[in-house]
Design a protein around this motif. Structure first.
Motif, PDB file in Angstrom:
ATOM      1  N   THR A 467      -3.637  -1.073 -26.192  1.00 36.89           N
ATOM      2  CA  THR A 467      -2.567  -2.041 -26.441  1.00 36.89           C
ATOM      3  C   THR A 467      -1.186  -1.437 -26.177  1.00 36.89           C
ATOM      4  OG1 THR A 467      -2.722  -1.452 -28.785  1.00 36.89           O
ATOM      5  CG2 THR A 467      -3.781  -3.506 -28.097  1.00 36.89           C
ATOM      6  N   ALA A 468      -1.085  -0.109 -26.206  1.00 39.59           N
ATOM      7  CA  ALA A 468       0.191   0.535 -25.887  1.00 39.59           C
ATOM      8  C   ALA A 468       0.652   0.096 -24.503  1.00 39.59           C
ATOM      9  CB  ALA A 468       0.053   2.058 -25.943  1.00 39.59           C
ATOM     10  N   HIS A 469      -0.301  -0.002 -23.575  1.00 43.25           N
ATOM     11  CA  HIS A 469       0.033  -0.405 -22.200  1.00 43.25           C
ATOM     12  C   HIS A 469       0.639  -1.809 -22.173  1.00 43.25           C
ATOM     13  CE1 HIS A 469      -0.320   0.090 -17.892  1.00 43.25           C
ATOM     14  NE2 HIS A 469      -0.884  -1.093 -17.787  1.00 43.25           N
ATOM     15  N   ASP A 470       0.194  -2.666 -23.090  1.00 43.82           N
ATOM     16  CA  ASP A 470       0.725  -4.041 -23.129  1.00 43.82           C
ATOM     17  C   ASP A 470       2.208  -4.040 -23.484  1.00 43.82           C
ATOM     18  OD1 ASP A 470      -1.784  -4.990 -22.546  1.00 43.82           O
ATOM     19  OD2 ASP A 470      -2.322  -5.286 -24.660  1.00 43.82           O
ATOM     20  N   PHE A 471       2.599  -3.184 -24.415  1.00 44.38           N
ATOM     21  CA  PHE A 471       4.019  -3.160 -24.766  1.00 44.38           C
ATOM     22  C   PHE A 471       4.868  -2.668 -23.598  1.00 44.38           C
ATOM     23  CE2 PHE A 471       7.862  -0.998 -26.243  1.00 44.38           C
ATOM     24  CZ  PHE A 471       8.503  -2.086 -26.825  1.00 44.38           C
ATOM     25  N   PHE A 472       4.383  -1.668 -22.891  1.00 44.61           N
ATOM     26  CA  PHE A 472       5.215  -1.017 -21.873  1.00 44.61           C
ATOM     27  C   PHE A 472       5.145  -1.689 -20.498  1.00 44.61           C
ATOM     28  CE2 PHE A 472       4.689   2.534 -24.947  1.00 44.61           C
ATOM     29  CZ  PHE A 472       6.037   2.702 -25.250  1.00 44.61           C
ATOM     30  N   THR A 473       4.467  -2.838 -20.423  1.00 45.73           N
ATOM     31  CA  THR A 473       4.410  -3.560 -19.143  1.00 45.73           C
ATOM     32  C   THR A 473       4.743  -5.025 -19.364  1.00 45.73           C
ATOM     33  OG1 THR A 473       2.048  -3.951 -19.482  1.00 45.73           O
ATOM     34  CG2 THR A 473       2.641  -2.084 -18.092  1.00 45.73           C
ATOM     35  N   ARG A 474       5.139  -5.689 -18.306  1.00 42.27           N
ATOM     36  CA  ARG A 474       5.292  -7.144 -18.341  1.00 42.27           C
ATOM     37  C   ARG A 474       4.384  -7.736 -17.274  1.00 42.27           C
ATOM     38  NH1 ARG A 474      10.919  -7.463 -18.801  1.00 42.27           N
ATOM     39  NH2 ARG A 474      11.800  -5.535 -18.009  1.00 42.27           N
ATOM     40  N   THR A 475       3.888  -8.931 -17.558  1.00 43.70           N
ATOM     41  CA  THR A 475       2.958  -9.581 -16.633  1.00 43.70           C
ATOM     42  C   THR A 475       3.716 -10.562 -15.759  1.00 43.70           C
ATOM     43  OG1 THR A 475       1.144  -9.344 -18.173  1.00 43.70           O
ATOM     44  CG2 THR A 475       0.902 -11.045 -16.502  1.00 43.70           C
TER      45      THR A 475
END
Ligand code: NAP
Ligand code: MG
Length: 489
Positions: A467-475
């Motif tokens: 989930t860390a990756h979700d914070f640091f990226t935008r879709t």
């Protein structure tokens, strides 16, 4: 003990790939031996923060374009360096922060694991392909980095918390400005050096040393796209207000007031050491520390007696001494706040049932203290960031769960029981982001999402894990058409 191996005895900012050591300096203090400074470091200000953000902006495009494979390779090299330098990182960390050398060594090793894990996360498929109404068209998602990320960290896990933010931020293609805690500057320099030596290019990771106001200037900079923060509630909420006002993204890990509930069917031989470790370990300076112990029904007397013996037997001293279990509080000011909290609790009617004995060789030592009391004490609701825990009595399970939830925080909660149906009720009733059964409120694994509820965390995707990756990226949703007539129409 000189910390010359890593050449960081004079701590510098890392900005745009350069170590900047000009400007005013101050000493980094060893809380176990305040007369022996650990080293000196520069102290920045708002202009330092601005320079670091400029460097991160300049480096952004190239770091993103480097691609996942190159970024993963660099993080894997950083993992090797964290392992190779674990002894030195632990030594500097313990000298500055005070916790046991073995625990600090553990932070360095877990940092290696975090780098490897986050390097692996970016090799996993994250995109989706959607059906399209138009022949020849592809509709797909794309994960873009946020851009420039501000990282603001506390001193209590001076190695691991920074790494569990920096590693996924860099992995996802962000560039980083890291404002570290004033109590732990030199170990932060050693961490930045790991990433630098591993090949993180100039400007992709910038470290700035200085006061909270310098951190304030950094998060206020509109060129910072997102901020991840761990620390106190007031500072965190201030950052949230500032960053969300410009529609930036913010991730908050804040305080806790974590309960451990002990039922009469618990095995006290197993339970007591775990509750005491959760309450007093790392001198109680963990956001997940057990502040409240709820003894249900008939277990109260024996639990208090056995916890008292365990607390009285704790050995307090210098974290470098392998015979010691509990180090000092991080700094004189922090120690004074803990002592004040204890005095207030006693004035309100709390009773000391056990206290370890602390050496008087540093003003930062503080005796871990077990209190009994009632739920109207301020200490029952207010976080005191030190080795104090309060036991209260609950009549039954319903009251125990209600007491556990009766707090503005919701970080972690423990339940000690061998009744599996009670476990089921507990995990569905307790309001906490981390629930532990027959385990301390402290501790977590790095591939598992970490965070709290209520005032303990923000609403962004969880830290750690994938989930860390979700914070640091935008879709982004991308529609790709051939741009030539359909030959089959
Ligand atoms: P803090 O005072 O909030 O400081 C955290 C960081 O914010 C430090 O780097 C600090 O710099 C910086 N800072 C201070 N004022 C700032 C401002 N106006 N703008 C931007 N940055 C600013 O917290 P602390 O006393 O170091 O840490 C203890 C707290 O952290 C406890 O409440 C604990 O529960 C919480 N914590 C939470 C978690 C979690 O995961 N939930 C984990 C660990 C700790 P300076 O050091 O220079 O002041
Ligand atoms: Mg503070």
């Amino acid at each position: 003990m000189p910390v010359t191996t890593l050449d960081i005895a004079r701590g510098a900012h890392l900005i745009g790939g350069e170590w900047i050591s000009t400007g005013a300096t101050t000493a980094s203090i060893n809380p176990a031996r305040p007369d022996q400074p650990v080293g000196e470091h520069v102290v920045g200000d708002a202009s330092t923060a601005s320079d670091a953000v400029s460097a991160a902006v300049d480096a952004q495009r190239a770091w993103r374009a480097a691609g996942y494979k190159k970024r993963a390779e660099i993080l894997e090299r950083a993992a090797v360096l964290f392992e190779e330098r674990a002894d030195e990182l632990a030594m500097i960390g313990t000298l500055e922060e005070g916790k046991m050398l073995a625990e600090m060594h553990g932070e360095a090793m877990l940092s290696a694991e975090t780098c490897r894990y986050q390097a692996a996360v970016i090799k996993m498929p994250t995109e989706r392909i959607y059906p399209t109404a138009k022949p020849g068209e592809t509709i797909r998602t794309l994960r873009a980095p946020l851009g420039v990320v501000g990282v603001v960290t506390p001193w209590n896990f001076p190695i691991l918390i920074p790494v569990w933010k920096i590693a996924p931020a860099l992995a996802a293609g962000n560039t980083v400005v890291w404002k570290t805690a004033s109590n732990t500057p030199l170990v932060s320099v050693a961490i930045a050096k790991v990433f630098h030596d591993a090949g993180v290019p100039a400007g992709a990771l910038n470290l700035i040393l200085g006061p909270g106001s310098m951190g304030g200037a950094m998060v206020a900079d509109p060129r910072v796209d997102g901020v991840t923060f761990t620390g106190s509630v007031p500072v965190g909420f201030g950052i949230r207000d500032q960053v969300t006002a410009r529609n930036g993204r913010v991730q908050l890990e804040l305080g806790g007031h974590n309960p451990a509930i002990v039922f009469d069917d618990a095995d006290l031989d197993v339970t007591v050491p775990l509750v005491v470790a959760g309450a007093m370990g790392s001198t109680g300076q963990k956001c997940t520390a057990t502040r409240r112990v709820i003894a249900v029904g008939s277990v109260y007397d024996e639990l208090v007696e056995r916890m008292s013996s365990a607390v009285s037997a704790l050995k307090i001293g210098d974290g470098l001494d392998p015979n010691v279990g509990i180090g000092p509080i991080v700094a004189p000011g922090a120690r004074a706040e803990v002592a004040e909290g204890l005095e207030k609790a006693l004035a309100q009617g709390a009773e000391v049932v056990a206290a370890a004995s602390a050496p008087d060789t540093s003003e930062c030592f503080f005796a871990p203290t077990l209190l009994t009391g009632t739920t109207d004490l301020d200490i029952w609701t207010e976080e005191i960031f030190g080795p104090i825990s309060t036991v209260v009595r609950a009549a039954d399970e319903d009251e125990a769960f209600a007491l556990a939830n009766n707090t503005e925080f919701g970080l972690s909660a423990s339940v000690f029981t061998t009744d599996q149906w009670r476990v089921d009720r507990a995990v569905n009733t307790l309001e906490a982001g981390i629930i532990k059964i027959n385990a301390p409120t402290t501790g977590s694994e790095l591939h598992v999402p970490f965070g709290g509820e209520k005032q303990s965390s923000g609403h962004a995707p969880r830290e750690q894990g994938d989930t860390a990756h979700d914070f640091f990226t935008r879709t982004r949703s991308v529609y790709i058409n051939p741009g030539t007539p359909n030959p089959y129409a």
